[in-house]
Design a protein around this motif. Structure first.
Motif, mmCIF file in Angstrom:
data_model
loop_
_atom_site.group_PDB
_atom_site.id
_atom_site.type_symbol
_atom_site.label_atom_id
_atom_site.label_comp_id
_atom_site.label_asym_id
_atom_site.label_seq_id
_atom_site.Cartn_x
_atom_site.Cartn_y
_atom_site.Cartn_z
ATOM 1 N N LEU A 1 0.861 -1.263 0.202
ATOM 2 C CA LEU A 1 -0.015 -0.041 -0.117
ATOM 3 C C LEU A 1 0.862 1.274 -0.003
ATOM 4 C CD1 LEU A 1 -2.690 1.356 0.216
ATOM 5 C CD2 LEU A 1 -2.573 1.092 2.825
ATOM 6 N N ILE A 2 0.776 2.217 -1.078
ATOM 7 C CA ILE A 2 1.312 3.296 -1.071
ATOM 8 C C ILE A 2 0.384 4.538 -0.531
ATOM 9 C CG2 ILE A 2 2.624 4.827 -2.615
ATOM 10 C CD1 ILE A 2 3.280 2.438 -4.307
ATOM 11 N N LEU A 3 0.844 5.173 0.524
ATOM 12 C CA LEU A 3 0.018 6.191 0.973
ATOM 13 C C LEU A 3 0.654 7.446 0.919
ATOM 14 C CD1 LEU A 3 -0.874 4.577 4.320
ATOM 15 C CD2 LEU A 3 -2.314 4.757 2.170
ATOM 16 N N ASP A 4 0.357 8.515 -0.313
ATOM 17 C CA ASP A 4 0.997 9.735 -0.273
ATOM 18 C C ASP A 4 -0.201 10.865 0.345
ATOM 19 O OD1 ASP A 4 2.659 11.684 -1.242
ATOM 20 O OD2 ASP A 4 2.483 11.274 -3.393
ATOM 21 N N GLU A 5 0.516 11.347 1.358
ATOM 22 C CA GLU A 5 -0.309 12.303 2.174
ATOM 23 C C GLU A 5 -1.689 11.788 2.378
ATOM 24 O OE1 GLU A 5 0.901 14.856 3.573
ATOM 25 O OE2 GLU A 5 2.747 15.423 2.383
ATOM 26 N N PRO A 6 -1.859 10.643 3.144
ATOM 27 C CA PRO A 6 -3.246 10.315 3.223
ATOM 28 C C PRO A 6 -4.011 10.762 4.443
ATOM 29 C CG PRO A 6 -1.628 9.029 4.826
ATOM 30 C CD PRO A 6 -0.750 9.839 3.875
ATOM 31 N N PHE A 7 -3.453 11.775 5.122
ATOM 32 C CA PHE A 7 -4.455 12.414 6.035
ATOM 33 C C PHE A 7 -4.819 13.796 5.785
ATOM 34 C CE2 PHE A 7 -1.226 9.827 8.744
ATOM 35 C CZ PHE A 7 -2.426 8.612 9.075
ATOM 36 N N THR A 8 -4.372 14.298 4.555
ATOM 37 C CA THR A 8 -4.842 15.414 3.736
ATOM 38 C C THR A 8 -6.534 15.605 4.029
ATOM 39 O OG1 THR A 8 -3.172 15.082 2.336
ATOM 40 C CG2 THR A 8 -4.660 16.987 1.976
ATOM 41 N N GLY A 9 -6.722 16.858 4.609
ATOM 42 C CA GLY A 9 -8.166 17.182 4.667
ATOM 43 C C GLY A 9 -8.973 16.511 6.104
ATOM 44 N N LEU A 10 -8.262 15.653 6.746
ATOM 45 C CA LEU A 10 -9.017 14.798 7.793
ATOM 46 C C LEU A 10 -8.704 15.480 9.173
ATOM 47 C CD1 LEU A 10 -7.949 11.083 7.217
ATOM 48 C CD2 LEU A 10 -9.951 12.244 6.683
ATOM 49 N N ASP A 11 -9.790 15.639 10.104
ATOM 50 C CA ASP A 11 -9.532 16.076 11.311
ATOM 51 C C ASP A 11 -9.061 15.129 12.320
ATOM 52 O OD1 ASP A 11 -11.839 14.527 12.570
ATOM 53 O OD2 ASP A 11 -13.183 15.661 11.404
ATOM 54 N N PRO A 12 -8.572 15.489 13.633
ATOM 55 C CA PRO A 12 -7.786 14.511 14.310
ATOM 56 C C PRO A 12 -8.538 12.901 14.602
ATOM 57 C CG PRO A 12 -7.708 16.807 15.280
ATOM 58 C CD PRO A 12 -8.678 16.955 13.846
ATOM 59 N N ILE A 13 -9.866 13.357 14.748
ATOM 60 C CA ILE A 13 -10.874 12.067 15.038
ATOM 61 C C ILE A 13 -10.795 11.161 13.801
ATOM 62 C CG2 ILE A 13 -13.060 11.069 15.386
ATOM 63 C CD1 ILE A 13 -13.659 13.987 16.879
ATOM 64 N N PHE B 1 4.880 5.102 3.211
ATOM 65 C CA PHE B 1 4.025 6.301 3.698
ATOM 66 C C PHE B 1 4.843 7.614 3.369
ATOM 67 C CE2 PHE B 1 2.713 9.257 7.064
ATOM 68 C CZ PHE B 1 1.320 9.089 7.196
ATOM 69 N N SER B 2 4.219 8.405 2.623
ATOM 70 C CA SER B 2 4.706 9.825 2.556
ATOM 71 C C SER B 2 3.898 10.837 3.093
ATOM 72 C CB SER B 2 5.105 9.921 0.897
ATOM 73 O OG SER B 2 5.396 11.043 0.845
ATOM 74 N N SER B 3 4.418 11.722 3.909
ATOM 75 C CA SER B 3 3.870 12.791 4.224
ATOM 76 C C SER B 3 4.847 14.138 4.659
ATOM 77 C CB SER B 3 3.192 12.464 5.527
ATOM 78 O OG SER B 3 2.407 13.712 6.163
ATOM 79 N N HIS B 4 4.222 15.309 4.574
ATOM 80 C CA HIS B 4 4.948 16.290 4.947
ATOM 81 C C HIS B 4 4.746 16.732 6.539
ATOM 82 C CE1 HIS B 4 4.978 17.691 0.556
ATOM 83 N NE2 HIS B 4 5.924 17.393 0.939
ATOM 84 N N GLN B 5 4.059 16.007 7.058
ATOM 85 C CA GLN B 5 3.703 16.174 8.332
ATOM 86 C C GLN B 5 4.478 15.135 9.180
ATOM 87 O OE1 GLN B 5 -0.398 15.799 7.509
ATOM 88 N NE2 GLN B 5 -0.989 17.449 9.085
ATOM 89 N N MET B 6 5.769 15.673 9.808
ATOM 90 C CA MET B 6 6.620 14.651 10.205
ATOM 91 C C MET B 6 6.418 13.815 11.498
ATOM 92 S SD MET B 6 9.048 14.822 8.354
ATOM 93 C CE MET B 6 9.113 15.754 6.988
#
Lengths: 431, 298
Positions: free
Chosen positions: B151-163, B184-189
């Motif tokens: 599974l390749i996840l490129d910025e998977p949490f974009t637009g999601l609230d903490p919940i 997993f790739s993200s700009h949120q370290m």
């Protein structure tokens, strides 16, 4: 992979058929086609009338012209449902009638003349429509002939022989040429109508395939799709679904026309006299024979042309990143198509031209120009087969090199100008 | 297991990926970091089989990646890749069938996932009618509906609230337990720090940091000291050799030091003052990233 190809094809076709655009356009086409076929009834329903009554008032100073003229007019319009001309004699003075003349009235004044036997003045408020004027002119000529006959005591049988048209046998020695000079008239009226649906279907095809690929690119879903099926499978599924769509759309157009005819004839399937005369001219001119002879070749050429247009639209659409790009790529395709349409209609003007003959071999034009030239006898079956062969080679080249562009293009989101992206993709080694 | 072996990719004369190698074992979460244009997307596209590498090879379970095995891969792209005119169900079925699933199985799986993400009522809603966060959930479901091996996840949490981030994290961990290899790739370290055991930082297509996260942080000499107290001699601390900067964070100070051996010197300066906190910590991944990449990132 094979299953995915059929799934993509089915999905793409279903999407097109379920779209509001398809439903809307088809409702519109049904209404327009049925309305055009029944235009007379529609106009009559709203109070208008194609068969507007023209009242002809006659002042006959010769005493013998009126009855002949009246008979002649009645005979002429007997088979014309669209015209009604009522001829009445009047004894009122010319000046008074002219003063009170209504728009649908024509005043004719017959006078004796020593050299021409009889002369006539035709007076109306406005221009008389062409057909009505033709009938009046013929009626006047007949009246003059009869008056002359009476005044010179000529034998009527002899006069009939003199004035009857010459019996002519038309022989054309070349097989390639038309047997009937009416062909140009038929080409002018029938052929544009016959190729118009084909022209429209190609426009649909280009818009469908291009729009769908552009949508998949702009939504970025292309990456997901292409990671599961090869670009070749993807493009060919789009080509197949779009072609099936236009064939279905073509059949629907035929059904709409049939519905229009059934409504027009109130289910009697009797043919309107105007249509009947046109059909007769079509058969007599040899147009129908030519079409039937060429039918297999026309069908092959149509299918190949659909393929060629869908491939080029798909390949070019792969380079787009937004709808603006898509409009840009549509323009040259539409221009070529339009050129083909007009060349096909005006083919008769280029009698014997080598240039137009060469154009009939050019892919994208050949599907429209080649049948036209064959029907009017400027090319023969060998030329048509050459056009088909050139089309097949073009499709092969498009599949071979176009797929290279397509594979690179569908993943290219650069901001470069579309044609520059196109050129780079062609040079790309990412095969 | 995914093996990326010495891949090189040229676009014309431009080298987008430079001799990149890494492995992602079954059930492992691997971080691929880099600033914009570092070569992440190209690497993902090569792994997905969308692009051919100029050199090197990519193997999934020992086999080169081609269309015979791409059904085992799931991909959440950085930008949303959904056909927005479709309904949620149509979209998931469309992608699912392309992954080789049967429509019945897809519908069954979809119900489970929609329940897990608490969006069961959206099954027949058009995607364009959904919020960005819910679209992101649908995108995630479309990538995992077939239980991928990779599974390749490129910025998977974009637009999601903490919940919803927590809901998605739970789903990712559950796939990890199934043995799915995850990139997993993200700009949120902080996400990378929480998620990944191993990572690579790419700069101009080349891996400049490569290894286990804990080792990378441990090997990174620079540390931070968190101090909470009153009347701290900040000017004197600043003069200590090896102290690079002092940053005020709410009610405490972060003293950045060149290496761990500087920490006792700092403590010596403040031990006479009323302090309530003294904590020597490893540098954050964000700091390591900035130091290695050499610039501020998003």
């Amino acid at each position: 992979m094979n299953n995915k190809f059929w799934y993509l094809t089915k999905q793409s076709l279903r999407k097109k058929l379920k779209s509001k655009w398809f439903v809307g356009v088809n409702i519109m086409l049904l209404v327009v086609i049925v309305a055009l076929i029944n235009i007379n009834s529609i106009i009559a329903f709203f109070g208008g009338d194609f068969s507007e009554k023209t009242k002809v008032l006659v002042i006959d100073n010769t005493e013998i012209s009126y009855s002949v003229f009246k008979e002649s007019i009645e005979e002429l319009i007997k088979e014309d449902d669209t015209k009604e001309i009522v001829v009445n004699k009047t004894k009122e003075p010319e000046k008074q009638i002219s003063k009170n003349l209504e728009d649908n009235q024509v005043l004719i004044v017959f006078d004796n003349d020593e050299t021409s036997f009889v002369t006539a003045k035709v007076i109306s408020n406005e221009k008389i429509d062409n057909t009505t004027y033709q009938y009046i002119s013929q009626g006047l000529n007949t009246a003059k002939t009869s008056v002359a006959l009476i005044k010179t005591n000529t034998d009527p049988v002899l006069l009939a022989k003199i004035s009857s048209p010459m019996d002519t046998e038309r022989i054309v020695l070349s097989d390639e040429k038309n047997v009937d000079e009416n062909m140009e008239m038929v080409m002018g009226s029938i052929f544009p109508t016959l190729i118009l649906p084909f022209f429209m279907l190609i426009i649909f095809l280009v818009q469908m395939i291009g729009g769908e690929i552009c949508e998949e690119k702009t939504t970025k879903s292309m990456e997901i799709i292409i990671s599961n099926v090869s670009p070749k499978t993807h493009l060919l599924s789009k080509v197949l679904s779009s072609n099936l769509f236009v064939i279905l759309q073509g059949l629907l157009l035929v059904i709409y026309a049939a519905i229009g005819i059934l409504i027009s004839t109130k289910g009697q399937l009797s043919i309107d006299p105007n249509v009947d005369s046109l059909l007769t001219a079509t058969v007599e001119s040899g147009f129908l024979d030519k079409i039937l002879t060429l039918l297999p070749a026309i069908i092959i050429m149509m299918i190949l042309s659909f393929l060629a247009y869908s491939l080029i639209a798909g390949i070019l659409a792969s380079m787009t990143t937004n709808m603006e790009d898509f409009s840009q790529i549509q323009t040259p395709i539409m221009l070529v198509l339009l050129a083909g349409y007009y060349l096909a209609i005006m083919a008769g003007m280029f009698d014997g031209s080598t240039f137009i003959r060469i154009l009939s071999y050019v892919p994208f034009l050949s599907c429209l120009v080649s049948p036209s030239l064959y029907i009017i006898g400027q090319i023969n079956m060998i030329d048509v087969l050459i056009s088909i062969l050139v089309l097949i080679v073009t499709i092969f080249i498009m599949i071979k090199y176009g797929l290279r562009i397509y594979k690179v293009g569908i993943l290219n989101y650069s901001n470069e100008k579309i044609w520059s992206r196109f050129a780079k993709a062609l040079k790309s080694k990412d095969m | 297991m995914l093996q990326v072996k010495n891949i090189v990719k040229y676009y014309g004369k431009n080298k987008a990926v430079d001799n990149l190698s890494f492995e992602v074992k079954d059930g492992e979460i691997f971080g691929l970091l880099g600033e914009n244009g570092a070569g992440k997307t190209t690497t993902f596209r090569i792994i997905m089989g969308l692009l051919d590498a100029t050199e090197g090879e990519v193997l999934l379970d020992g086999k080169p990646i081609d269309y015979s095995i791409t059904d085992k891969i799931g991909f959440v792209t950085e930008e949303r890749s959904l056909l927005t005119k479709m309904t949620v169900k149509e979209q998931i079925i469309f992608y699912g069938v392309l992954k080789g699933m049967r429509e019945k199985d897809i519908e069954c799986e979809l119900k489970k996932w929609l329940k897990e993400f608490q969006i069961e009522s959206y099954e027949n809603r058009k995607i364009k009618e959904l919020s960005k966060g819910n679209q992101q959930k649908i995108q995630f479901i479309s990538a995992v509906i077939h239980h991928p091996k990779l599974l390749i996840l490129d910025e998977p949490f974009t637009g999601l609230d903490p919940i919803n981030v927590e809901l998605m994290k739970k789903a990712i961990y559950s796939l990890q337990k199934e043995g799915c290899s995850i990139i997993f790739s993200s700009h949120q370290m902080e996400h990378i720090e929480n998620f990944c055991e191993k990572l690579i930082i790419l700069v101009k297509g080349k891996a400049i940091v490569d290894g286990y996260v804990k080792d990378i942080k441990k090997d990174y000499k620079k540390k931070n000291i968190l101090i909470r107290g009153e009347n701290l001699p900040l000017k004197e601390i600043e003069k200590i050799k090896g102290v690079t900067s002092i940053v005020k964070q709410k009610d405490e100070y972060m003293v950045k030091i060149e290496e761990e051996s500087v920490a006792p010197k700092v403590f010596a300066k403040i031990k006479e003052f009323p302090i309530t906190k003294y904590d020597v910590t490893e540098a954050t991944l964000n700091e390591i990233f900035i130091a290695k990449v050499g610039g501020v990132h998003e």
